[in-house]
Scaffold this motif. Structure first.
Motif, PDB file in Angstrom:
ATOM      1  N   THR A   2     -21.104  -5.428 -12.699  1.00  0.00           N
ATOM      2  CA  THR A   2     -20.813  -4.263 -11.511  1.00  0.00           C
ATOM      3  C   THR A   2     -22.117  -4.537 -10.576  1.00  0.00           C
ATOM      4  OG1 THR A   2     -22.200  -3.074 -13.285  1.00  0.00           O
ATOM      5  CG2 THR A   2     -20.066  -3.073 -13.496  1.00  0.00           C
ATOM      6  N   SER A  30     -10.799   1.764 -18.944  1.00  0.00           N
ATOM      7  CA  SER A  30     -11.530   0.749 -18.897  1.00  0.00           C
ATOM      8  C   SER A  30     -11.939   0.416 -17.207  1.00  0.00           C
ATOM      9  CB  SER A  30     -11.082  -0.787 -19.290  1.00  0.00           C
ATOM     10  OG  SER A  30      -9.677  -0.933 -18.802  1.00  0.00           O
ATOM     11  N   THR A  34     -15.531   1.039 -15.610  1.00  0.00           N
ATOM     12  CA  THR A  34     -15.974   0.077 -14.465  1.00  0.00           C
ATOM     13  C   THR A  34     -16.298   0.553 -13.134  1.00  0.00           C
ATOM     14  OG1 THR A  34     -14.713  -1.517 -15.883  1.00  0.00           O
ATOM     15  CG2 THR A  34     -15.407  -2.174 -13.898  1.00  0.00           C
ATOM     16  N   LYS A  37     -19.428   2.942 -13.082  1.00  0.00           N
ATOM     17  CA  LYS A  37     -20.587   2.009 -13.258  1.00  0.00           C
ATOM     18  C   LYS A  37     -21.137   1.699 -11.692  1.00  0.00           C
ATOM     19  CE  LYS A  37     -20.013   0.633 -17.982  1.00  0.00           C
ATOM     20  NZ  LYS A  37     -19.959  -0.652 -18.884  1.00  0.00           N
ATOM     21  N   GLU A  69     -15.927  -7.824 -23.070  1.00  0.00           N
ATOM     22  CA  GLU A  69     -17.544  -8.150 -22.992  1.00  0.00           C
ATOM     23  C   GLU A  69     -17.859  -8.128 -21.480  1.00  0.00           C
ATOM     24  OE1 GLU A  69     -17.863 -11.799 -25.084  1.00  0.00           O
ATOM     25  OE2 GLU A  69     -17.710 -10.901 -27.155  1.00  0.00           O
ATOM     26  N   LYS A  70     -17.156  -8.558 -20.591  1.00  0.00           N
ATOM     27  CA  LYS A  70     -17.676  -8.630 -19.083  1.00  0.00           C
ATOM     28  C   LYS A  70     -17.655  -7.200 -18.620  1.00  0.00           C
ATOM     29  CE  LYS A  70     -15.469 -13.270 -17.990  1.00  0.00           C
ATOM     30  NZ  LYS A  70     -14.319 -14.020 -17.278  1.00  0.00           N
ATOM     31  N   LEU A  71     -16.727  -6.341 -19.319  1.00  0.00           N
ATOM     32  CA  LEU A  71     -16.842  -5.175 -18.618  1.00  0.00           C
ATOM     33  C   LEU A  71     -17.825  -4.313 -19.208  1.00  0.00           C
ATOM     34  CD1 LEU A  71     -13.009  -4.472 -18.696  1.00  0.00           C
ATOM     35  CD2 LEU A  71     -14.419  -4.815 -16.669  1.00  0.00           C
ATOM     36  N   GLY A  72     -18.475  -4.737 -20.216  1.00  0.00           N
ATOM     37  CA  GLY A  72     -19.246  -4.027 -20.911  1.00  0.00           C
ATOM     38  C   GLY A  72     -19.095  -3.071 -22.110  1.00  0.00           C
ATOM     39  N   LEU A  73     -17.664  -3.240 -22.217  1.00  0.00           N
ATOM     40  CA  LEU A  73     -16.948  -2.405 -23.355  1.00  0.00           C
ATOM     41  C   LEU A  73     -16.742  -2.780 -24.758  1.00  0.00           C
ATOM     42  CD1 LEU A  73     -14.501  -1.058 -20.917  1.00  0.00           C
ATOM     43  CD2 LEU A  73     -16.610   0.108 -21.637  1.00  0.00           C
ATOM     44  N   ARG A  74     -17.458  -4.176 -25.037  1.00  0.00           N
ATOM     45  CA  ARG A  74     -17.200  -4.792 -26.402  1.00  0.00           C
ATOM     46  C   ARG A  74     -17.567  -3.881 -27.382  1.00  0.00           C
ATOM     47  NH1 ARG A  74     -17.107  -5.858 -30.902  1.00  0.00           N
ATOM     48  NH2 ARG A  74     -17.182  -7.789 -31.814  1.00  0.00           N
ATOM     49  N   ASP A  75     -18.430  -2.854 -27.271  1.00  0.00           N
ATOM     50  CA  ASP A  75     -18.681  -1.914 -28.725  1.00  0.00           C
ATOM     51  C   ASP A  75     -17.524  -0.871 -28.788  1.00  0.00           C
ATOM     52  OD1 ASP A  75     -18.968  -0.507 -26.242  1.00  0.00           O
ATOM     53  OD2 ASP A  75     -20.895   0.714 -26.846  1.00  0.00           O
ATOM     54  N   THR A 131     -19.663   7.706 -19.155  1.00  0.00           N
ATOM     55  CA  THR A 131     -20.102   6.892 -17.869  1.00  0.00           C
ATOM     56  C   THR A 131     -20.333   8.095 -16.668  1.00  0.00           C
ATOM     57  OG1 THR A 131     -18.751   4.815 -18.532  1.00  0.00           O
ATOM     58  CG2 THR A 131     -19.491   5.031 -16.212  1.00  0.00           C
TER      59      THR A 131
END
Length: 467
Positions: A2, A30, A34, A37, A69-75, A131
């Motif tokens: 981002t 998602s 994104t 951010k 994971e690239k989007l920072g949403l793996r959790d 977010t």
């Protein structure tokens, strides 16, 4: 991934946003997180924010995990009783072949995850809600706000759940991500989804699967059955049917026709699941993507593009679409989303840039379902040949499963393996006939089988890569 958040622009009127997204599902949430951010003000409109109950969207392939994971949403995969998936077990008339996911360059194995769809959606909604710059509201989107002279969409008319009156929400860009039954698709494209079959969904309790931590595809005398664990005690069974049986005959069909084809260790829990009050179903549709060309509005997710859910590729395509959009619509490239000319230019690039993954996943899903649900003698030859091809192992497994997993984004690999399966199927057919006496007919049959293979895949190749 981002860009640094740019300064927020002062709103010119109330209920004005950079982006309004209709639908708080896989793609909508998602994308909202994104874009938020990146400093965009985002409004997400969802008719019902309670936990959804669906029978698809429950298996995320490794390529989708990587995009998450690239989007920072793996959790979002944490805390939902998700199950690791290491590959597939394909069962053909009782014979089994294991198809593990490919190895990463660092030597570790790719892995997917399966889960209850509703639990995953709620985690995505929580991520979007926390977010900065993102607002979620529970409201029913009724229509778009449109400048008829410019043919430009200016926002959405929606009725909040807590209100008796409709509200207008202006946005520089309106995104329709309202799923397979989209109410806004017709605003942008004339294509309609083609329903090819239906999935009946059962939830098995404490089922014993032949290969734990694997998705299962069961082929026999009937269309395929999918089995995969979605929780510590729950396993999803998806039964494909060309046409949904009458409600009064459905349980009998599952009991008398489907049950005998299943592995013996699954039959007890399957039989108990048949007795459930509710037997949900879901149409399996195909809808090739169309270039977004409506000023001020874009279609995404299942509203834009659908494929058969047999291969579990829908969420992988959606998350990778968001990754690509975050780059193409980055504030450093498109500072102002009211620049509809630039947005449409980027959407034309999006249409073609997504093809190496989305096109491959779409074609593979449609072609594999046709083979696995073989309903004529030529398709049954291809079905058997496909299974025998997998049994050879090595690249005959690694190539196809890389495509299935969403980690091989090379259309040529798909074409190569599909026609390799077709030729190998013909070879297997020749081995089954009496030498000399049976060969003349086998030669004729081989031409018919190869022609059928072309009929299976070429229309989808044309739909994905030439439109």
């Amino acid at each position: 991934m981002t860009d640094p958040a740019p300064p927020r622009r002062k709103k010119l009127r109330e209920n004005t946003w950079d982006v309004a997204i209709v639908g708080a599902g896989i793609l909508g949430c998602s994308l909202a997180a994104t874009l938020g951010k990146q400093g965009r003000s985002v409004l997400v409109i969802e008719r019902d924010l309670s936990e959804p109950d669906r029978i698809v969207g429950e298996l995320l392939q490794p390529g989708g995990v990587a995009a998450l994971e690239k989007l920072g949403l793996r959790d979002c995969l944490d805390g939902i009783d998700a199950i690791r998936v290491h590959g597939y077990e394909v069962i053909y008339y009782g014979e089994r072949v294991n198809i593990p996911y490919p190895i990463k360059p660092d030597g570790t194995k790719h892995e997917g995850w399966s889960f209850h769809h509703g639990k995953f959606i709620q985690k995505l909604r929580e991520a979007a809600r926390r977010t900065p710059n993102v607002t979620l509201i529970e409201a029913t989107a009724k229509d778009v706000i449109k400048n008829e002279q410019l043919n430009q969409v200016l926002g959405v008319v929606a009725k909040p759940k807590s209100s008796s009156t409709e509200e207008t929400y202006f946005a520089s860009l309106t995104v329709s991500a309202d799923g397979y039954a989209s109410n806004f698709r017709k605003r942008c494209v004339s294509k309609k989804p083609q329903v090819r079959s239906t999935f009946i969904g059962l939830e098995l309790k404490d089922a014993v699967l032949p290969a734990p931590n694997h998705g299962h595809v069961v082929m026999g005398n009937n269309p395929p059955v999918l089995l995969y664990q979605i929780g510590t005690h729950e396993t999803r069974a998806l039964i494909a049917v060309p046409k949904l049986p009458p409600s009064g005959a459905l349980r009998g069909y599952l009991q008398d026709t489907v049950l005998p084809d299943l592995p013996s260790e699954v039959q007890s829990s399957f039989k108990k699941a048949i007795e459930a009050e509710r037997l949900p179903s879901m149409p399996n549709s195909f809808l090739p993507a169309t270039t977004n060309s409506t000023p001020g509005m874009i279609l995404l997710g299942d509203a834009m593009n659908m494929r058969h859910p047999l291969t579990g590729g829908g969420m992988t395509v959606a998350f990778n679409d968001v990754v690509l959009l975050s780059q193409l619509l980055s504030p450093s490239i498109v500072p102002d989303l009211t620049d509809t000319g630039l947005v449409l230019k980027q959407m034309r690039a999006f249409h073609w840039d997504r093809k190496p993954l989305a096109g491959v996943v779409n074609i593979l899903a449609q072609a594999l379902y046709t083979l696995f649900a073989a309903d004529d003698s030529r398709l049954r030859v291809l079905q058997q040949g496909c299974f025998k091809y997998f049994q050879m192992g090595g690249e005959c497994v690694n190539g196809p499963v890389g495509l299935l997993a969403g980690v091989t984004q090379r259309p040529f690999v798909l074409f190569y393996h599909f026609f390799s399966v077709a030729l190998y199927s013909i070879y297997v057919m020749f081995l089954s006939v009496t030498p000399l006496l049976g060969w003349p007919k086998a030669v004729f049959d081989s031409l018919a089988v190869f022609y059928k293979a072309c009929v299976v895949i070429l229309p989808y190749i044309f739909a994905e890569f030439f439109t």
